[in-house]
Design an enzyme around this catalytic site. Structure first.
Site, short mmCIF file in Angstrom:
data_model
loop_
_atom_site.label_atom_id
_atom_site.label_comp_id
_atom_site.label_asym_id
_atom_site.label_seq_id
_atom_site.Cartn_x
_atom_site.Cartn_y
_atom_site.Cartn_z
CG ASP A 1 -1.19 5.78 2.66
OD1 ASP A 1 -2.29 5.51 2.13
OD2 ASP A 1 -0.81 5.26 3.72
N GLY B 1 0.01 -0.27 8.69
CA GLY B 1 1.27 0.47 8.62
C GLY B 1 2.09 0.28 9.87
CG HIS C 1 -5.17 5.62 -0.03
ND1 HIS C 1 -5.19 5.50 1.35
CD2 HIS C 1 -6.19 6.47 -0.34
CE1 HIS C 1 -6.16 6.24 1.85
NE2 HIS C 1 -6.77 6.85 0.85
N GLY D 1 -4.93 10.58 6.43
CA GLY D 1 -3.79 11.44 6.77
C GLY D 1 -3.65 11.79 8.23
CG HIS E 1 -1.96 0.99 1.29
ND1 HIS E 1 -3.13 0.87 0.57
CD2 HIS E 1 -2.06 2.15 1.98
CE1 HIS E 1 -3.90 1.92 0.82
NE2 HIS E 1 -3.27 2.72 1.67
CG ASP F 1 -5.57 2.90 4.89
OD1 ASP F 1 -4.83 2.79 5.89
OD2 ASP F 1 -5.27 3.59 3.90
N GLY F 2 -6.46 2.07 8.29
CA GLY F 2 -6.47 2.96 9.45
C GLY F 2 -6.54 2.22 10.77
N GLY G 1 -4.51 9.73 14.83
CA GLY G 1 -5.34 9.28 15.93
C GLY G 1 -6.81 9.45 15.65
ZN ZN Z 1 -3.87 4.42 2.71
#
Ligand code: ZN
Length: 215
Positions: A36, A196, A67, A143, A34, A174-175, A146
């Site tokens: 970003d 990530g 992405h 982006g 992935h 994602d996240g 938290g």
């Molecule tokens: Zn992403």
């Protein structure tokens, strides 16, 4: 159930040891890398332009899942495709020209997807479902770091999974994905998992195993 795919995010990697870390991902049969892309406008951060994508393409055989967190992605699609992106996902919120973006990506032989930020309704997918290869649901704001995974979005995953039906569309999240929340997403119909910070902190091979085991 659609095949499980892991998509570690290069944003979480140690760039000083990137070659070594990519090798570990390859040895552990990771399905996607992935990437970003952030422009400092659509999201505050900046990261990974076409030159970096090209560099990654030369460093690894893992398909690149790019992405785009950029405003007006239509301006950059050719450069991103030329750089070697295999899948390109575009935020519903980033353009008024979603159809032509999807058509451009598909006409150049790449896979196209749509991304929804947490607050964007899944109803916005209704008129693109027959045009795309992937849907990416953000479980945190794009982006932002938290405050981590928003569990209330599991309902959205279920709804989107139902919309997809038997269309050949991958459903990605994602996240804040880690070994504690991957299972609930998998049960909601998600099959592609971006990770990530979790994957790249510590023993990468062990983290990959743990994600697969818990999914
Ligand atoms: Zn992403």
């Amino acid at each position: 159930m659609r095949k499980l795919k892991l998509a570690p995010s290069v944003f979480g990697a140690d760039l000083g040891n990137l070659r070594e870390q990519l090798k570990i991902l390859e040895e552990n049969d990771v399905e996607l890398l992935h990437v970003d892309v952030m422009d400092g406008h659509f999201v505050e951060k900046m990261a990974f332009g076409p030159d970096h994508i090209k560099m990654l393409k030369n460093m690894t055989s893992i398909p690149l899942d790019v992405h785009l967190m950029i405003e007006k992605p239509e301006r950059k699609l050719d450069a991103i495709i030329d750089a070697g992106a295999d899948i390109i996902t575009i935020h519903q919120e980033s353009t008024t020209r979603l159809y032509s973006c999807i058509e451009k990506i598909k006409s150049r032989g790449r896979k196209a997807g749509v991304v929804l930020s947490p607050a964007t309704s899944e109803d916005t997918l209704k008129y693109v479902l027959d045009k795309i290869d992937m849907i990416l649901l953000m479980t945190i704001n794009p982006g932002e770091d938290g405050p981590g995974f928003h569990p209330e979005l599991v309902e959205k995953m279920r709804n989107v999974h139902r919309f997809i039906g038997d269309r050949p569309i991958d459903l990605e999240v994602d996240g804040g994905i880690d070994n504690t929340n991957i299972q609930v997403c998998r049960e909601a119909g998600v099959n592609v998992f971006v990770s990530g910070g979790y994957v790249f902190k510590g023993d990468i091979a062990e983290k990959i195993r743990s994600l697969r085991e818990n999914a």
